[in-house]
Design a protein around this motif. Structure first.
Motif, PDB file in Angstrom:
ATOM      1  N   ALA A   1      -9.323  10.229 -14.928  1.00 22.77           N
ATOM      2  CA  ALA A   1      -8.910   8.961 -15.533  1.00 22.77           C
ATOM      3  C   ALA A   1      -8.044   8.161 -14.570  1.00 22.77           C
ATOM      4  O   ALA A   1      -8.171   6.938 -14.468  1.00 22.77           O
ATOM      5  CB  ALA A   1      -8.163   9.222 -16.837  1.00 22.77           C
ATOM      6  N   LEU A   2      -7.173   8.874 -13.849  1.00 22.24           N
ATOM      7  CA  LEU A   2      -6.321   8.214 -12.853  1.00 22.24           C
ATOM      8  C   LEU A   2      -7.164   7.604 -11.744  1.00 22.24           C
ATOM      9  O   LEU A   2      -6.945   6.461 -11.340  1.00 22.24           O
ATOM     10  CB  LEU A   2      -5.309   9.210 -12.288  1.00 22.24           C
ATOM     11  CG  LEU A   2      -4.382   8.689 -11.203  1.00 22.24           C
ATOM     12  CD1 LEU A   2      -3.493   7.573 -11.757  1.00 22.24           C
ATOM     13  CD2 LEU A   2      -3.534   9.817 -10.649  1.00 22.24           C
ATOM     14  N   GLN A   3      -8.164   8.360 -11.275  1.00 27.68           N
ATOM     15  CA  GLN A   3      -9.037   7.860 -10.213  1.00 27.68           C
ATOM     16  C   GLN A   3      -9.783   6.608 -10.675  1.00 27.68           C
ATOM     17  O   GLN A   3      -9.890   5.628  -9.943  1.00 27.68           O
ATOM     18  CB  GLN A   3     -10.031   8.937  -9.797  1.00 27.68           C
ATOM     19  CG  GLN A   3     -10.963   8.487  -8.694  1.00 27.68           C
ATOM     20  CD  GLN A   3     -12.004   9.536  -8.341  1.00 27.68           C
ATOM     21  OE1 GLN A   3     -12.117  10.570  -8.992  1.00 27.68           O
ATOM     22  NE2 GLN A   3     -12.764   9.254  -7.304  1.00 27.68           N
ATOM     23  N   ALA A   4     -10.272   6.632 -11.893  1.00 30.00           N
ATOM     24  CA  ALA A   4     -11.000   5.475 -12.422  1.00 30.00           C
ATOM     25  C   ALA A   4     -10.083   4.263 -12.566  1.00 30.00           C
ATOM     26  O   ALA A   4     -10.494   3.127 -12.299  1.00 30.00           O
ATOM     27  CB  ALA A   4     -11.618   5.820 -13.775  1.00 30.00           C
ATOM     28  N   SER A   5      -8.831   4.483 -12.934  1.00 31.54           N
ATOM     29  CA  SER A   5      -7.907   3.364 -13.118  1.00 31.54           C
ATOM     30  C   SER A   5      -7.439   2.775 -11.789  1.00 31.54           C
ATOM     31  O   SER A   5      -6.964   1.647 -11.751  1.00 31.54           O
ATOM     32  CB  SER A   5      -6.700   3.804 -13.955  1.00 31.54           C
ATOM     33  OG  SER A   5      -5.869   4.679 -13.210  1.00 31.54           O
TER      34      SER A   5
ATOM     35  N   ALA B   1       0.826  -1.206   0.000  1.00 34.20           N
ATOM     36  CA  ALA B   1       0.000   0.000   0.000  1.00 34.20           C
ATOM     37  C   ALA B   1       0.862   1.258   0.000  1.00 34.20           C
ATOM     38  O   ALA B   1       0.544   2.232  -0.697  1.00 34.20           O
ATOM     39  CB  ALA B   1      -0.938  -0.003   1.205  1.00 34.20           C
ATOM     40  N   VAL B   2       1.945   1.249   0.759  1.00 34.53           N
ATOM     41  CA  VAL B   2       2.839   2.405   0.776  1.00 34.53           C
ATOM     42  C   VAL B   2       3.468   2.607  -0.599  1.00 34.53           C
ATOM     43  O   VAL B   2       3.522   3.730  -1.110  1.00 34.53           O
ATOM     44  CB  VAL B   2       3.911   2.251   1.889  1.00 34.53           C
ATOM     45  CG1 VAL B   2       5.010   3.286   1.732  1.00 34.53           C
ATOM     46  CG2 VAL B   2       3.266   2.361   3.251  1.00 34.53           C
ATOM     47  N   ALA B   3       3.931   1.542  -1.213  1.00 33.92           N
ATOM     48  CA  ALA B   3       4.545   1.644  -2.543  1.00 33.92           C
ATOM     49  C   ALA B   3       3.528   2.144  -3.571  1.00 33.92           C
ATOM     50  O   ALA B   3       3.846   3.003  -4.408  1.00 33.92           O
ATOM     51  CB  ALA B   3       5.114   0.296  -2.962  1.00 33.92           C
ATOM     52  N   GLU B   4       2.316   1.619  -3.505  1.00 28.26           N
ATOM     53  CA  GLU B   4       1.274   2.051  -4.438  1.00 28.26           C
ATOM     54  C   GLU B   4       0.883   3.507  -4.195  1.00 28.26           C
ATOM     55  O   GLU B   4       0.638   4.256  -5.143  1.00 28.26           O
ATOM     56  CB  GLU B   4       0.051   1.145  -4.320  1.00 28.26           C
ATOM     57  CG  GLU B   4       0.304  -0.240  -4.853  1.00 28.26           C
ATOM     58  CD  GLU B   4      -0.801  -1.232  -4.500  1.00 28.26           C
ATOM     59  OE1 GLU B   4      -1.890  -0.800  -4.064  1.00 28.26           O
ATOM     60  OE2 GLU B   4      -0.566  -2.435  -4.671  1.00 28.26           O
ATOM     61  N   SER B   5       0.836   3.906  -2.932  1.00 29.44           N
ATOM     62  CA  SER B   5       0.521   5.303  -2.616  1.00 29.44           C
ATOM     63  C   SER B   5       1.569   6.234  -3.191  1.00 29.44           C
ATOM     64  O   SER B   5       1.233   7.306  -3.725  1.00 29.44           O
ATOM     65  CB  SER B   5       0.420   5.501  -1.102  1.00 29.44           C
ATOM     66  OG  SER B   5      -0.657   4.782  -0.590  1.00 29.44           O
TER      67      SER B   5
ATOM     68  N   VAL C   1      -0.422  11.732  -9.619  1.00 30.92           N
ATOM     69  CA  VAL C   1      -1.292  12.883  -9.359  1.00 30.92           C
ATOM     70  C   VAL C   1      -0.525  14.180  -9.589  1.00 30.92           C
ATOM     71  O   VAL C   1      -1.037  15.123 -10.199  1.00 30.92           O
ATOM     72  CB  VAL C   1      -1.867  12.832  -7.921  1.00 30.92           C
ATOM     73  CG1 VAL C   1      -2.498  14.157  -7.524  1.00 30.92           C
ATOM     74  CG2 VAL C   1      -2.885  11.710  -7.803  1.00 30.92           C
ATOM     75  N   ILE C   2       0.701  14.217  -9.107  1.00 35.22           N
ATOM     76  CA  ILE C   2       1.519  15.423  -9.276  1.00 35.22           C
ATOM     77  C   ILE C   2       1.795  15.682 -10.747  1.00 35.22           C
ATOM     78  O   ILE C   2       1.782  16.825 -11.207  1.00 35.22           O
ATOM     79  CB  ILE C   2       2.830  15.298  -8.475  1.00 35.22           C
ATOM     80  CG1 ILE C   2       2.512  15.354  -6.979  1.00 35.22           C
ATOM     81  CG2 ILE C   2       3.822  16.399  -8.848  1.00 35.22           C
ATOM     82  CD1 ILE C   2       3.688  15.045  -6.081  1.00 35.22           C
ATOM     83  N   SER C   3       2.020  14.628 -11.511  1.00 33.19           N
ATOM     84  CA  SER C   3       2.354  14.808 -12.926  1.00 33.19           C
ATOM     85  C   SER C   3       1.126  15.006 -13.809  1.00 33.19           C
ATOM     86  O   SER C   3       1.265  15.378 -14.977  1.00 33.19           O
ATOM     87  CB  SER C   3       3.199  13.637 -13.426  1.00 33.19           C
ATOM     88  OG  SER C   3       2.450  12.457 -13.383  1.00 33.19           O
ATOM     89  N   ALA C   4      -0.059  14.737 -13.273  1.00 33.72           N
ATOM     90  CA  ALA C   4      -1.285  14.950 -14.064  1.00 33.72           C
ATOM     91  C   ALA C   4      -1.471  16.443 -14.266  1.00 33.72           C
ATOM     92  O   ALA C   4      -1.423  17.226 -13.329  1.00 33.72           O
ATOM     93  CB  ALA C   4      -2.481  14.348 -13.359  1.00 33.72           C
ATOM     94  N   GLY C   5      -1.677  16.836 -15.481  1.00 33.49           N
ATOM     95  CA  GLY C   5      -1.732  18.270 -15.773  1.00 33.49           C
ATOM     96  C   GLY C   5      -3.122  18.857 -15.782  1.00 33.49           C
ATOM     97  O   GLY C   5      -3.285  20.055 -15.614  1.00 33.49           O
ATOM     98  N   ASN C   6      -4.148  18.064 -15.949  1.00 31.03           N
ATOM     99  CA  ASN C   6      -5.494  18.631 -16.050  1.00 31.03           C
ATOM    100  C   ASN C   6      -6.500  17.766 -15.293  1.00 31.03           C
ATOM    101  O   ASN C   6      -6.219  16.623 -14.947  1.00 31.03           O
ATOM    102  CB  ASN C   6      -5.886  18.773 -17.531  1.00 31.03           C
ATOM    103  CG  ASN C   6      -5.876  17.440 -18.247  1.00 31.03           C
ATOM    104  OD1 ASN C   6      -6.404  16.460 -17.745  1.00 31.03           O
ATOM    105  ND2 ASN C   6      -5.282  17.390 -19.432  1.00 31.03           N
TER     106      ASN C   6
END
Length: 164
Positions: free
Chosen positions: A67-71, A45-49, A56-61
């Protein structure tokens, strides 16, 4: 009139102590498996977090965040189900081992009780048939109670196992 020798009492106490520590060791082994599972799950869980935070930081919009949340949601649910199954398997294994040990101990107790009554019957003075019949009745009632409780416990475990 004592029909038990000190050696028999010592042997019975040793057998009871061995059974107790055997069951205790089985419980601790199960606990160790649960701790190992939890450590493994926490580490993952720590590694996945960390990976998720980087994404999240690299997501620009906002679209990329959605899309990240859904995946992330589906694999997280699957991992929780797998974790629950693993916990259930460990607990079921320990419960099964402890039940088997308890059943074996119960059978031994029944045999010892029957041997006690038989020995009492052989060494009893004339006219003590009523007392021996009472002992037999007590042990029969205890055996019936044990069998009934054992059956109820097995039904309970079967019911709980099917619910999960």
């Amino acid at each position: 009139m004592s029909t038990l020798t000190p050696q028999q009492l010592i042997a019975a106490q040793q057998a009871n102590m061995d059974a107790f520590f055997g069951i205790t060791n089985k419980a601790f082994a199960g606990f160790e498996k649960l701790v190992a599972l939890n450590l493994q799950a926490t580490k993952a869980a720590v590694a996945e977090s960390q990976e998720i935070v980087s994404k999240v930081i690299s997501a620009g919009n906002p679209g990329a965040l959605l899309a990240l949340q859904a995946s992330i949601s589906q694999p997280a649910a699957e991992k929780m189900v797998a974790y629950g199954r693993s916990v259930h398997e460990i607990v079921s294994e320990v419960q099964s081992e402890i039940s088997a040990a308890a059943a074996l101990q119960g059978q031994q107790l029944q045999q010892d009780a029957q041997g006690f009554v038989e020995n009492l019957k052989k060494n009893a003075p004339a006219g003590s048939e009523t007392a021996i019949a009472a002992w037999k009745s007590i042990f029969s009632a205890a055996n019936a109670t044990y069998e009934s409780a054992n059956k109820a416990a097995k039904q309970f475990v079967a019911t709980v196992s099917t619910v999960q």
